[in-house]
Design a protein around this motif. Structure first.
Motif, PDB file in Angstrom:
ATOM      1  N   VAL A 163      -2.249  -2.814 -11.096  1.00 48.57           N
ATOM      2  CA  VAL A 163      -1.610  -2.527  -9.817  1.00 48.57           C
ATOM      3  C   VAL A 163      -2.289  -3.357  -8.736  1.00 48.57           C
ATOM      4  O   VAL A 163      -3.523  -3.429  -8.672  1.00 48.57           O
ATOM      5  CB  VAL A 163      -1.711  -1.025  -9.459  1.00 48.57           C
ATOM      6  N   TYR A 164      -1.474  -3.972  -7.894  1.00 47.33           N
ATOM      7  CA  TYR A 164      -1.973  -4.785  -6.782  1.00 47.33           C
ATOM      8  C   TYR A 164      -1.239  -4.319  -5.528  1.00 47.33           C
ATOM      9  O   TYR A 164      -0.008  -4.290  -5.482  1.00 47.33           O
ATOM     10  CB  TYR A 164      -1.693  -6.271  -7.075  1.00 47.33           C
ATOM     11  N   MET A 165      -1.997  -3.921  -4.483  1.00 41.65           N
ATOM     12  CA  MET A 165      -1.404  -3.401  -3.260  1.00 41.65           C
ATOM     13  C   MET A 165      -2.029  -4.100  -2.053  1.00 41.65           C
ATOM     14  O   MET A 165      -3.224  -4.427  -2.057  1.00 41.65           O
ATOM     15  CB  MET A 165      -1.624  -1.883  -3.146  1.00 41.65           C
ATOM     16  N   VAL A 166      -1.208  -4.306  -1.035  1.00 45.28           N
ATOM     17  CA  VAL A 166      -1.669  -4.952   0.203  1.00 45.28           C
ATOM     18  C   VAL A 166      -1.384  -4.019   1.371  1.00 45.28           C
ATOM     19  O   VAL A 166      -0.301  -3.424   1.457  1.00 45.28           O
ATOM     20  CB  VAL A 166      -0.973  -6.309   0.412  1.00 45.28           C
ATOM     21  N   TYR A 167      -2.352  -3.902   2.243  1.00 48.01           N
ATOM     22  CA  TYR A 167      -2.246  -3.002   3.397  1.00 48.01           C
ATOM     23  C   TYR A 167      -1.471  -3.647   4.537  1.00 48.01           C
ATOM     24  O   TYR A 167      -1.690  -4.812   4.874  1.00 48.01           O
ATOM     25  CB  TYR A 167      -3.637  -2.635   3.882  1.00 48.01           C
ATOM     26  N   ARG A 168      -0.556  -2.855   5.120  1.00 46.64           N
ATOM     27  CA  ARG A 168       0.124  -3.277   6.333  1.00 46.64           C
ATOM     28  C   ARG A 168      -0.070  -2.174   7.372  1.00 46.64           C
ATOM     29  O   ARG A 168       0.235  -1.013   7.117  1.00 46.64           O
ATOM     30  CB  ARG A 168       1.618  -3.499   6.090  1.00 46.64           C
ATOM     31  N   ALA A 169      -0.594  -2.521   8.534  1.00 44.22           N
ATOM     32  CA  ALA A 169      -0.830  -1.544   9.593  1.00 44.22           C
ATOM     33  C   ALA A 169       0.499  -0.940  10.046  1.00 44.22           C
ATOM     34  O   ALA A 169       1.559  -1.563   9.887  1.00 44.22           O
ATOM     35  CB  ALA A 169      -1.535  -2.222  10.773  1.00 44.22           C
ATOM     36  N   PRO A 170       0.460   0.276  10.630  1.00 45.29           N
ATOM     37  CA  PRO A 170       1.703   0.930  11.077  1.00 45.29           C
ATOM     38  C   PRO A 170       2.561   0.044  11.970  1.00 45.29           C
ATOM     39  O   PRO A 170       3.787   0.001  11.827  1.00 45.29           O
ATOM     40  CB  PRO A 170       1.189   2.163  11.823  1.00 45.29           C
TER      41      PRO A 170
ATOM     42  N   GLU B 251      -6.966  -3.351  -5.879  1.00 41.64           N
ATOM     43  CA  GLU B 251      -6.483  -3.374  -7.255  1.00 41.64           C
ATOM     44  C   GLU B 251      -6.752  -2.006  -7.865  1.00 41.64           C
ATOM     45  O   GLU B 251      -7.797  -1.407  -7.624  1.00 41.64           O
ATOM     46  CB  GLU B 251      -7.189  -4.462  -8.059  1.00 41.64           C
ATOM     47  N   SER B 252      -5.793  -1.514  -8.661  1.00 38.47           N
ATOM     48  CA  SER B 252      -5.937  -0.191  -9.241  1.00 38.47           C
ATOM     49  C   SER B 252      -5.242  -0.150 -10.596  1.00 38.47           C
ATOM     50  O   SER B 252      -4.937  -1.204 -11.169  1.00 38.47           O
ATOM     51  CB  SER B 252      -5.370   0.874  -8.294  1.00 38.47           C
ATOM     52  N   ASN B 253      -4.990   1.048 -11.052  1.00 37.13           N
ATOM     53  CA  ASN B 253      -4.342   1.219 -12.350  1.00 37.13           C
ATOM     54  C   ASN B 253      -3.201   2.216 -12.211  1.00 37.13           C
ATOM     55  O   ASN B 253      -3.312   3.208 -11.487  1.00 37.13           O
ATOM     56  CB  ASN B 253      -5.350   1.712 -13.390  1.00 37.13           C
ATOM     57  N   SER B 254      -2.122   1.973 -12.902  1.00 36.06           N
ATOM     58  CA  SER B 254      -0.908   2.770 -12.740  1.00 36.06           C
ATOM     59  C   SER B 254      -1.073   4.233 -13.159  1.00 36.06           C
ATOM     60  O   SER B 254      -0.270   5.081 -12.756  1.00 36.06           O
ATOM     61  CB  SER B 254       0.241   2.142 -13.542  1.00 36.06           C
ATOM     62  N   LYS B 255      -2.085   4.542 -13.950  1.00 34.15           N
ATOM     63  CA  LYS B 255      -2.242   5.937 -14.358  1.00 34.15           C
ATOM     64  C   LYS B 255      -2.912   6.790 -13.274  1.00 34.15           C
ATOM     65  O   LYS B 255      -2.910   8.013 -13.365  1.00 34.15           O
ATOM     66  CB  LYS B 255      -3.014   6.037 -15.671  1.00 34.15           C
ATOM     67  N   LEU B 256      -3.439   6.160 -12.238  1.00 34.83           N
ATOM     68  CA  LEU B 256      -4.084   6.898 -11.150  1.00 34.83           C
ATOM     69  C   LEU B 256      -3.037   7.246 -10.089  1.00 34.83           C
ATOM     70  O   LEU B 256      -3.085   6.780  -8.955  1.00 34.83           O
ATOM     71  CB  LEU B 256      -5.224   6.072 -10.553  1.00 34.83           C
ATOM     72  N   ARG B 257      -2.093   8.067 -10.446  1.00 35.74           N
ATOM     73  CA  ARG B 257      -0.926   8.308  -9.606  1.00 35.74           C
ATOM     74  C   ARG B 257      -1.277   8.988  -8.290  1.00 35.74           C
ATOM     75  O   ARG B 257      -0.711   8.662  -7.246  1.00 35.74           O
ATOM     76  CB  ARG B 257       0.088   9.156 -10.388  1.00 35.74           C
ATOM     77  N   THR B 258      -2.190   9.935  -8.325  1.00 34.98           N
ATOM     78  CA  THR B 258      -2.567  10.624  -7.084  1.00 34.98           C
ATOM     79  C   THR B 258      -3.181   9.649  -6.097  1.00 34.98           C
ATOM     80  O   THR B 258      -2.851   9.651  -4.895  1.00 34.98           O
ATOM     81  CB  THR B 258      -3.559  11.759  -7.381  1.00 34.98           C
TER      82      THR B 258
ATOM     83  N   GLN C 221       0.552   6.290   1.374  1.00 38.37           N
ATOM     84  CA  GLN C 221       0.671   7.089   2.592  1.00 38.37           C
ATOM     85  C   GLN C 221      -0.010   6.435   3.789  1.00 38.37           C
ATOM     86  O   GLN C 221       0.424   6.627   4.932  1.00 38.37           O
ATOM     87  CB  GLN C 221       0.082   8.486   2.360  1.00 38.37           C
ATOM     88  N   VAL C 222      -1.069   5.675   3.542  1.00 32.58           N
ATOM     89  CA  VAL C 222      -1.792   5.063   4.673  1.00 32.58           C
ATOM     90  C   VAL C 222      -1.332   3.634   4.948  1.00 32.58           C
ATOM     91  O   VAL C 222      -1.831   2.999   5.881  1.00 32.58           O
ATOM     92  CB  VAL C 222      -3.321   5.084   4.445  1.00 32.58           C
ATOM     93  N   GLY C 223      -0.405   3.113   4.148  1.00 38.04           N
ATOM     94  CA  GLY C 223       0.142   1.803   4.464  1.00 38.04           C
ATOM     95  C   GLY C 223      -0.017   0.719   3.425  1.00 38.04           C
ATOM     96  O   GLY C 223       0.365  -0.432   3.669  1.00 38.04           O
ATOM     97  N   PHE C 224      -0.575   1.026   2.266  1.00 42.17           N
ATOM     98  CA  PHE C 224      -0.659   0.010   1.208  1.00 42.17           C
ATOM     99  C   PHE C 224       0.692  -0.112   0.515  1.00 42.17           C
ATOM    100  O   PHE C 224       1.328   0.896   0.197  1.00 42.17           O
ATOM    101  CB  PHE C 224      -1.744   0.376   0.190  1.00 42.17           C
ATOM    102  N   GLU C 225       1.121  -1.339   0.290  1.00 36.51           N
ATOM    103  CA  GLU C 225       2.411  -1.587  -0.338  1.00 36.51           C
ATOM    104  C   GLU C 225       2.214  -2.269  -1.686  1.00 36.51           C
ATOM    105  O   GLU C 225       1.421  -3.214  -1.821  1.00 36.51           O
ATOM    106  CB  GLU C 225       3.278  -2.473   0.565  1.00 36.51           C
ATOM    107  N   LEU C 226       2.941  -1.769  -2.669  1.00 36.98           N
ATOM    108  CA  LEU C 226       2.850  -2.298  -4.028  1.00 36.98           C
ATOM    109  C   LEU C 226       3.405  -3.712  -4.085  1.00 36.98           C
ATOM    110  O   LEU C 226       4.470  -4.007  -3.531  1.00 36.98           O
ATOM    111  CB  LEU C 226       3.630  -1.383  -4.980  1.00 36.98           C
TER     112      LEU C 226
END
Length: 322
Positions: free
Chosen positions: A309-316, A275-282, A289-294
């Motif tokens: 912001v909610y993101m889930v990781y998917r392996a390559p 979980e994050s915040n939309s203002k943390l764009r970097t 880049q490493v596979g987290f999807e919004l």
């Protein structure tokens, strides 16, 4: 005052602010006393008044300013009728700066004002004024003996030469987990109750339920951290990722993130989210880049007020299969 919190990083800015304040005060005093002089003219005029004609280079060296700055100031003094350029009678190839009669008359009437400035500064600053003058003199001498640019560049090279290591939690790092996270949270959002609870006792709230803590360390100092929180068997949350402001730009966050994902795989995890915040764009770009999807919306039952912001990781391999 904000700049004071930046210590050495804002030394030039603080001195500039003080300089502007003293210049403005002197100009106000000159105007109030009917003196036809500006405070920024003082160093050049006072030098020529006390030492006689001199070249731009000689004046610049004496008052500690650049040749270009003194030359530009002389142009203004020439336009104001205070200084003129003349051929050096001993060396016709160069010119010297000479005070005009107008300047000599103006400077000759400033004695009482200068004396009042000395006394007024002393009355305003008290003993701190004397200490400031002594500190400035010591600083000037130190810079002559040890130029600051080579010193800074040497420290920069030494910093970059230090190896960056990612290490697991040990009790001695508990204070760093708290320090790094509070520093980051206070900068961007604020510390919530759930943060205080976890940061105050990571062994109980992170490790005991099956999570992990990782730290980035350079030169023996912890400069970044992140946590893997086990929400359920095989389900982990990436949380509490932060890097000391002084070490931004070294790729520390990415190395922590890679290490956290590697630990997730080592444990045989089946789901990793954050979980994050939309203002943390970097940071969000790095996660992508490493596979987290919004994901649409926020995570159901989110514990954080700041999260949007909610993101889930998917392996390559999963992404390719998808």
């Amino acid at each position: 005052m904000y700049l004071s919190t930046l210590a050495e990083l804002a030394l030039g800015s603080r001195l500039k602010a003080l300089s502007d304040q003293f210049y403005a005060a002197a100009d106000e005093v000159y105007r109030a006393c009917g003196a036809s002089i500006e405070s920024r003219w003082f160093p050049v005029l006072r030098y020529l008044w006390g030492n006689g004609p001199g070249t731009v280079g000689e004046v610049a060296a004496a008052i500690g300013q650049t040749h270009s700055a003194v030359s530009q100031l002389v142009d203004k003094l020439d336009a104001a009728g205070m200084v003129r350029r003349e051929r050096d009678p001993q060396d016709g190839r160069r010119s010297v700066l000479v005070l005009t009669d107008q300047a000599r008359k103006a400077l000759g009437a400033l004695g009482p004002i200068w004396q009042a400035i000395r006394r007024g500064v002393s009355a305003s600053l008290g003993e701190d004024g004397g200490r400031l003058l002594a500190a400035l003199a010591a600083c000037e001498e130190a810079l002559k003996e040890r130029p600051i640019v080579p010193a800074i560049l040497a420290e920069h090279a030494a910093l970059l030469a230090q190896p960056l290591e990612i290490v697991p939690y040990e009790p001695a790092l508990a204070g760093d987990f708290y320090r790094l996270n509070v520093q980051w949270l206070e900068r961007y959002f604020g510390v919530e109750d759930i943060d205080r609870q976890m940061l105050g006792d990571p062994e109980r709230y992170v490790l005991a339920p099956g999570g992990a803590l990782l730290f980035a360390r350079m030169g023996g100092q912890a400069i970044g951290t992140c946590a893997l929180l086990q929400e359920a068997p095989g389900v982990y949350e990436l949380s509490k990722m932060c890097v000391d402001d002084s070490y931004q730009g070294l790729g520390v966050g990415r190395k922590l993130l890679d290490a956290a994902i590697a630990e997730f795989h080592r444990r045989g995890g089946r789901e990793l989210f954050l979980e994050s915040n939309s203002k943390l764009r970097t940071a969000l770009r790095m996660y992508e880049q490493v596979g987290f999807e919004l994901q649409p919306g926020v995570r159901p039952g989110s514990h954080y007020q700041r999260s949007d912001v909610y993101m889930v990781y998917r392996a390559p391999a999963e992404r390719l299969a998808g």
